[in-house]
Design an enzyme around this catalytic site. Structure first.
Site, PDB file in Angstrom:
ATOM      1  N   GLY A  19       0.822  -1.210   0.000  1.00 17.59           N
ATOM      2  CA  GLY A  19       0.000   0.000   0.000  1.00 17.59           C
ATOM      3  C   GLY A  19       0.853   1.256   0.000  1.00 17.59           C
ATOM      4  N   SER A 109      -1.709 -13.242  -3.900  1.00 17.94           N
ATOM      5  CA  SER A 109      -0.296 -13.567  -4.057  1.00 17.94           C
ATOM      6  C   SER A 109      -0.178 -14.905  -4.768  1.00 17.94           C
ATOM      7  CB  SER A 109       0.397 -13.630  -2.708  1.00 17.94           C
ATOM      8  OG  SER A 109       0.394 -14.952  -2.219  1.00 17.94           O
ATOM      9  N   SER A 110       1.062 -15.267  -5.110  1.00 21.09           N
ATOM     10  CA  SER A 110       1.279 -16.491  -5.881  1.00 21.09           C
ATOM     11  C   SER A 110       0.978 -17.752  -5.073  1.00 21.09           C
ATOM     12  CB  SER A 110       2.722 -16.532  -6.393  1.00 21.09           C
ATOM     13  OG  SER A 110       3.613 -16.461  -5.302  1.00 21.09           O
ATOM     14  N   TYR A 138      -3.935 -18.425   4.380  1.00 18.18           N
ATOM     15  CA  TYR A 138      -3.878 -17.197   3.599  1.00 18.18           C
ATOM     16  C   TYR A 138      -4.387 -17.460   2.179  1.00 18.18           C
ATOM     17  CZ  TYR A 138      -1.674 -13.194   1.272  1.00 18.18           C
ATOM     18  OH  TYR A 138      -1.438 -12.053   0.535  1.00 18.18           O
TER      19      TYR A 138
END
Ligand code: GDP
Length: 313
Positions: A19, A109-110, A138
């Protein structure tokens, strides 16, 4: 092409590494960025989010807020990684939909991809196999976020998009040894080993896992590019296309901070997923490319970390 000119842009999570990089980048381009105090707005509380959005009327929203952490933090705090991330993304998207924003960009995310996904991992690998257990909490929350953005697009015709960055590092990273990701952890360990004259520094696991790393300023550049140029149901990968082993990245970090000793591999710590390279061909074909090479990016991260430590001292 979607123009950001004159828009009220809310970067939810503006104090985090991603951010804050995006806020720096948007401010540099002369955009107005809304940045509420953490005390004034808890993103896990639906009413607070709705009230704040109602009062501040953003017309572009970037969901960069998340509970994030490395391999040990996920194992220690699974509720935070699953529950809090679900709440944050659901609350922000619901409020954005209610107020009718022109564009929303959700970040994941990956690690959303299956543990043994074919490498490099294309967007189509999503939900084709079991997840890596060490960060499944996550990952499940972020997969739900991608689907939620798609659902808003389908049911309400809203321009919600999702981007999946590779492993990130850079200014503002978390340098706590137990909860951080590998780059800040190794940087701190290398500095401490250098300063104490130690013969070796400890690297978790075997050193063999492969990771793709991107400096967060490159990500911020990609996010601005996507806000302006991407509008589709499918999430899009943001990576560099190159990977290094953990042992190699440890050596590069040693080089950057001036630690010349040996690496000691701690086999009692987990390796996590063996390889995590994304296929970013879709984004690259649109004309975007990363600019910061790993060694230069690590030197920049080190300069910021050294400065922040000095400021605190
Ligand atoms: P991951 O990419 O989700 O696995 O998360 P991490 O960035 O935490 O870990 C990446 C890889 O670096 C794993 O194989 C870790 O075992 C390895 N690693 C080596 N030393 C460290 C360390 O000091 N901290 C962390 N977090 N990872 C380390």
């Amino acid at each position: 092409m979607f123009s950001l000119a004159g828009r009220r842009i809310w970067v939810a999570g503006h104090r985090g590494m991603v951010g804050s990089a995006l806020v720096r980048r948007l401010a540099r381009d002369g955009h107005a960025v809304l940045a509420p105090d953490r005390g004034a707005l808890d993103l896990t509380r639906q009413q607070q989010v709705e009230d704040w959005v109602d009062a501040n009327r953003p017309d572009v929203v970037v969901v960069a807020a998340a509970r994030v952490g490395g391999i040990a933090a996920n194992a220690a705090r699974p509720v935070d990684f699953l529950h809090d991330n679900l709440m944050i993304e659901a609350n922000v998207m619901a409020a954005a939909a209610k107020t009718g924003v022109a564009k929303l960009l959700f970040l994941g995310s990956s690690c959303i991809y299956p543990r043994l996904a074919q490498q490099p991992m294309a967007e189509a690998a999503l939900l084709t196999g079991p997840l890596e257990p060490s960060n499944q909490w996550y990952a499940i929350a972020k997969i739900a976020g991608i689907l939620l953005a798609q659902a808003y697009r389908q049911q309400h015709g809203l321009d919600f998009i999702s981007a999946m960055p590779t492993n990130l590092y850079g200014p503002g990273d978390n340098y706590d040894l137990e909860s951080s990701h590998v780059i800040p952890a190794l940087m701190r360990k290398a500095i401490e080993a250098r300063d104490s004259g130690a013969e070796s520094m400890t690297v978790w696991g075997s050193g063999a896992p492969l990771r793709e790393f991107m400096h967060v300023d490159d990500l911020a550049d990609a996010l601005v590019f996507l806000l302006e140029n991407y509008s589709a149901v499918e999430h899009i990968n943001v990576g560099t296309g190159s990977e290094v082993s953990i042992a190699e990245v440890a050596r590069l970090i040693g080089d950057v901070v001036g630690f010349t000793g040996a690496l000691a591999f701690d086999a009692s710590r987990p390796d996590g997923t063996p390889r995590k390279l994304m296929d970013s061909g879709k984004l690259l074909a649109m004309g975007w490319a990363p600019r910061i090479a790993l060694h230069d990016g690590l030197a920049d991260a080190y300069a910021h970390f050294a400065e922040s430590v000095q400021l605190r001292a």
